[in-house]
Write a protein that holds these residues in place. Structure first.
Motif, PDB file in Angstrom:
ATOM      1  N   GLY A 167       0.660  -1.165  -0.048  1.00 46.79           N
ATOM      2  CA  GLY A 167       0.101  -0.077  -0.022  1.00 46.79           C
ATOM      3  C   GLY A 167       0.939   1.079   0.094  1.00 46.79           C
ATOM      4  N   SER A 168       0.254   2.312  -0.113  1.00 49.37           N
ATOM      5  CA  SER A 168       0.862   3.557  -0.259  1.00 49.37           C
ATOM      6  C   SER A 168       0.486   4.505   0.612  1.00 49.37           C
ATOM      7  CB  SER A 168       1.101   4.164  -1.452  1.00 49.37           C
ATOM      8  OG  SER A 168      -0.427   4.571  -1.966  1.00 49.37           O
ATOM      9  N   SER A 169       1.358   5.454   1.061  1.00 50.12           N
ATOM     10  CA  SER A 169       0.948   6.431   2.318  1.00 50.12           C
ATOM     11  C   SER A 169       1.373   7.809   1.795  1.00 50.12           C
ATOM     12  CB  SER A 169       1.459   6.104   3.694  1.00 50.12           C
ATOM     13  OG  SER A 169       1.501   7.150   4.468  1.00 50.12           O
ATOM     14  N   GLU A 170       0.589   8.826   2.030  1.00 55.49           N
ATOM     15  CA  GLU A 170       0.927  10.212   1.630  1.00 55.49           C
ATOM     16  C   GLU A 170       1.501  11.047   2.834  1.00 55.49           C
ATOM     17  OE1 GLU A 170       0.718  11.953  -1.317  1.00 55.49           O
ATOM     18  OE2 GLU A 170       0.336  10.322  -2.321  1.00 55.49           O
ATOM     19  N   SER A 171       2.533  11.787   2.700  1.00 59.41           N
ATOM     20  CA  SER A 171       2.999  12.534   3.876  1.00 59.41           C
ATOM     21  C   SER A 171       2.251  13.622   4.264  1.00 59.41           C
ATOM     22  CB  SER A 171       4.516  12.923   3.539  1.00 59.41           C
ATOM     23  OG  SER A 171       4.427  13.861   2.540  1.00 59.41           O
ATOM     24  N   ASN A 172       2.203  14.272   5.432  1.00 56.16           N
ATOM     25  CA  ASN A 172       1.803  15.519   5.594  1.00 56.16           C
ATOM     26  C   ASN A 172       2.182  16.625   4.747  1.00 56.16           C
ATOM     27  OD1 ASN A 172      -0.002  14.639   7.582  1.00 56.16           O
ATOM     28  ND2 ASN A 172       1.677  14.855   9.275  1.00 56.16           N
ATOM     29  N   PRO A 173       1.581  17.595   4.437  1.00 56.24           N
ATOM     30  CA  PRO A 173       2.239  18.666   3.589  1.00 56.24           C
ATOM     31  C   PRO A 173       3.463  19.301   4.228  1.00 56.24           C
ATOM     32  CG  PRO A 173      -0.193  19.268   4.112  1.00 56.24           C
ATOM     33  CD  PRO A 173       0.111  17.784   4.756  1.00 56.24           C
TER      34      PRO A 173
ATOM     35  N   LEU B 237       3.929  33.977  -2.272  1.00 56.25           N
ATOM     36  CA  LEU B 237       3.105  32.647  -2.561  1.00 56.25           C
ATOM     37  C   LEU B 237       3.527  31.612  -1.514  1.00 56.25           C
ATOM     38  CD1 LEU B 237       3.729  32.559  -6.539  1.00 56.25           C
ATOM     39  CD2 LEU B 237       1.555  33.096  -5.194  1.00 56.25           C
ATOM     40  N   THR B 238       2.724  30.699  -1.106  1.00 59.05           N
ATOM     41  CA  THR B 238       2.769  29.391  -0.366  1.00 59.05           C
ATOM     42  C   THR B 238       2.676  28.367  -1.002  1.00 59.05           C
ATOM     43  OG1 THR B 238       2.439  30.916   1.580  1.00 59.05           O
ATOM     44  CG2 THR B 238       2.312  28.289   1.757  1.00 59.05           C
ATOM     45  N   PHE B 239       3.642  27.452  -0.936  1.00 59.10           N
ATOM     46  CA  PHE B 239       3.421  25.903  -1.651  1.00 59.10           C
ATOM     47  C   PHE B 239       3.338  24.978  -0.771  1.00 59.10           C
ATOM     48  CE2 PHE B 239       5.884  29.150  -4.362  1.00 59.10           C
ATOM     49  CZ  PHE B 239       5.053  29.085  -5.736  1.00 59.10           C
ATOM     50  N   ALA B 240       2.766  23.915  -1.229  1.00 56.07           N
ATOM     51  CA  ALA B 240       2.663  22.839  -0.270  1.00 56.07           C
ATOM     52  C   ALA B 240       3.094  21.552  -1.280  1.00 56.07           C
ATOM     53  CB  ALA B 240       1.106  22.641   0.186  1.00 56.07           C
ATOM     54  N   ALA B 241       3.773  20.595  -0.449  1.00 57.67           N
ATOM     55  CA  ALA B 241       4.431  19.701  -1.158  1.00 57.67           C
ATOM     56  C   ALA B 241       4.165  18.250  -0.402  1.00 57.67           C
ATOM     57  CB  ALA B 241       5.960  19.583  -1.515  1.00 57.67           C
ATOM     58  N   THR B 242       3.671  17.048  -1.146  1.00 60.21           N
ATOM     59  CA  THR B 242       3.548  16.026   0.011  1.00 60.21           C
ATOM     60  C   THR B 242       4.422  14.943  -0.957  1.00 60.21           C
ATOM     61  OG1 THR B 242       1.859  15.201  -1.439  1.00 60.21           O
ATOM     62  CG2 THR B 242       1.170  16.491   0.753  1.00 60.21           C
ATOM     63  N   SER B 243       4.671  13.693  -0.217  1.00 61.06           N
ATOM     64  CA  SER B 243       5.560  12.500  -1.107  1.00 61.06           C
ATOM     65  C   SER B 243       4.743  11.453  -0.772  1.00 61.06           C
ATOM     66  CB  SER B 243       6.771  12.352  -0.582  1.00 61.06           C
ATOM     67  OG  SER B 243       6.784  12.342   0.822  1.00 61.06           O
ATOM     68  N   SER B 244       4.635  10.592  -1.520  1.00 64.93           N
ATOM     69  CA  SER B 244       3.888   9.170  -1.761  1.00 64.93           C
ATOM     70  C   SER B 244       5.213   8.038  -1.524  1.00 64.93           C
ATOM     71  CB  SER B 244       3.386   8.964  -2.807  1.00 64.93           C
ATOM     72  OG  SER B 244       2.560   7.803  -2.800  1.00 64.93           O
ATOM     73  N   THR B 245       4.836   7.117  -0.639  1.00 66.86           N
ATOM     74  CA  THR B 245       5.728   6.115  -0.095  1.00 66.86           C
ATOM     75  C   THR B 245       4.883   4.884  -0.228  1.00 66.86           C
ATOM     76  OG1 THR B 245       7.083   7.722   1.382  1.00 66.86           O
ATOM     77  CG2 THR B 245       7.246   5.030   1.560  1.00 66.86           C
ATOM     78  N   VAL B 246       5.388   3.708  -0.763  1.00 65.54           N
ATOM     79  CA  VAL B 246       5.085   2.533  -0.941  1.00 65.54           C
ATOM     80  C   VAL B 246       5.701   1.650   0.182  1.00 65.54           C
ATOM     81  CG1 VAL B 246       4.855   0.413  -2.354  1.00 65.54           C
ATOM     82  CG2 VAL B 246       4.572   2.647  -3.385  1.00 65.54           C
ATOM     83  N   PHE B 247       4.551   0.901   0.783  1.00 64.93           N
ATOM     84  CA  PHE B 247       5.104  -0.216   1.803  1.00 64.93           C
ATOM     85  C   PHE B 247       4.751  -1.351   1.526  1.00 64.93           C
ATOM     86  CE2 PHE B 247       4.728   3.912   4.167  1.00 64.93           C
ATOM     87  CZ  PHE B 247       5.794   3.908   5.199  1.00 64.93           C
ATOM     88  N   ILE B 248       5.503  -2.491   1.519  1.00 68.70           N
ATOM     89  CA  ILE B 248       5.197  -3.817   1.192  1.00 68.70           C
ATOM     90  C   ILE B 248       5.773  -4.803   2.526  1.00 68.70           C
ATOM     91  CG2 ILE B 248       5.535  -5.673  -0.241  1.00 68.70           C
ATOM     92  CD1 ILE B 248       7.106  -3.764  -2.423  1.00 68.70           C
ATOM     93  N   ASN B 249       4.616  -5.405   2.724  1.00 67.56           N
ATOM     94  CA  ASN B 249       4.775  -6.388   3.870  1.00 67.56           C
ATOM     95  C   ASN B 249       5.183  -7.761   3.127  1.00 67.56           C
ATOM     96  OD1 ASN B 249       4.486  -4.872   6.016  1.00 67.56           O
ATOM     97  ND2 ASN B 249       2.229  -4.787   5.647  1.00 67.56           N
ATOM     98  N   PHE B 250       6.182  -8.720   3.549  1.00 69.69           N
ATOM     99  CA  PHE B 250       6.272  -9.873   2.944  1.00 69.69           C
ATOM    100  C   PHE B 250       6.758 -10.898   4.101  1.00 69.69           C
ATOM    101  CE2 PHE B 250      10.327  -7.439   3.736  1.00 69.69           C
ATOM    102  CZ  PHE B 250      11.365  -8.270   3.776  1.00 69.69           C
ATOM    103  N   LYS B 251       6.781 -12.087   3.428  1.00 71.25           N
ATOM    104  CA  LYS B 251       7.339 -13.154   4.463  1.00 71.25           C
ATOM    105  C   LYS B 251       8.373 -14.099   3.511  1.00 71.25           C
ATOM    106  CE  LYS B 251       3.734 -16.401   3.644  1.00 71.25           C
ATOM    107  NZ  LYS B 251       2.722 -17.438   4.304  1.00 71.25           N
ATOM    108  N   CYS B 252       9.185 -14.530   4.298  1.00 69.42           N
ATOM    109  CA  CYS B 252      10.100 -15.515   3.689  1.00 69.42           C
ATOM    110  C   CYS B 252       9.341 -16.967   3.535  1.00 69.42           C
ATOM    111  CB  CYS B 252      11.423 -15.706   4.758  1.00 69.42           C
ATOM    112  SG  CYS B 252      12.170 -14.424   4.810  1.00 69.42           S
ATOM    113  N   VAL B 253       9.660 -17.669   2.299  1.00 66.48           N
ATOM    114  CA  VAL B 253       9.146 -18.873   2.400  1.00 66.48           C
ATOM    115  C   VAL B 253      10.232 -19.872   1.991  1.00 66.48           C
ATOM    116  CG1 VAL B 253       6.913 -17.935   1.576  1.00 66.48           C
ATOM    117  CG2 VAL B 253       8.546 -18.535  -0.251  1.00 66.48           C
ATOM    118  N   GLU B 254      10.129 -21.067   1.984  1.00 64.33           N
ATOM    119  CA  GLU B 254      10.883 -22.125   1.772  1.00 64.33           C
ATOM    120  C   GLU B 254      10.975 -22.728   0.517  1.00 64.33           C
ATOM    121  OE1 GLU B 254      11.461 -25.239   4.974  1.00 64.33           O
ATOM    122  OE2 GLU B 254      10.740 -23.576   6.426  1.00 64.33           O
TER     123      GLU B 254
END
Length: 114
Positions: free
Chosen positions: A83-89, A97-114
């Motif tokens: 899933g992804s998450s947006e940061s606070n501006p 002028l005032t500018f706002a910027a956010t960033s998007s980060t992808v998080f991946i949950n995984f497990k090891c398999v045999e």
């Protein structure tokens, strides 16, 4: 001159193309003496990467995330969810002028398999 500019650009972008192993599989997500009794080692890991910029840069970050999961699991792993998450501006003011910027980060949950 163009060749030097291209080399500098590649050098700058190479630092921006990495993923971060947030939590390795088998490590407690709450390493504290005050953690609850069910906070033992989890069998999943989490990796994250910045999901912004040119497509080639985003693809390189995703490839690095896959590499980090592969290395954490000595080869075989399965993705549980992503899933992804947006940061606070973040606000920046230039003159009137005032500018706002956010960033998007992808998080991946995984497990090891045999």
């Amino acid at each position: 001159m163009k060749k030097i500019s291209a080399v500098l650009l590649v050098g700058l972008l190479s630092g921006c193309t990495s993923a971060t192993l947030v939590k390795a599989p088998g490590v407690s997500s709450i390493p504290s003496e005050y953690a609850p009794v069910n906070a033992g080692s989890d069998n999943f890991g989490t990796v994250k990467y910045l999901d912004e910029g040119a497509a080639a840069v985003r693809d390189a970050r995703k490839k690095d995330a896959y590499k980090k999961m592969y290395e954490a699991c000595n080869g075989k792993y399965a993705i549980l969810d992503a899933g992804s998450s947006e940061s606070n501006p973040t606000f920046s003011t230039h003159g009137n002028l005032t500018f706002a910027a956010t960033s998007s980060t992808v998080f991946i949950n995984f497990k090891c398999v045999e």
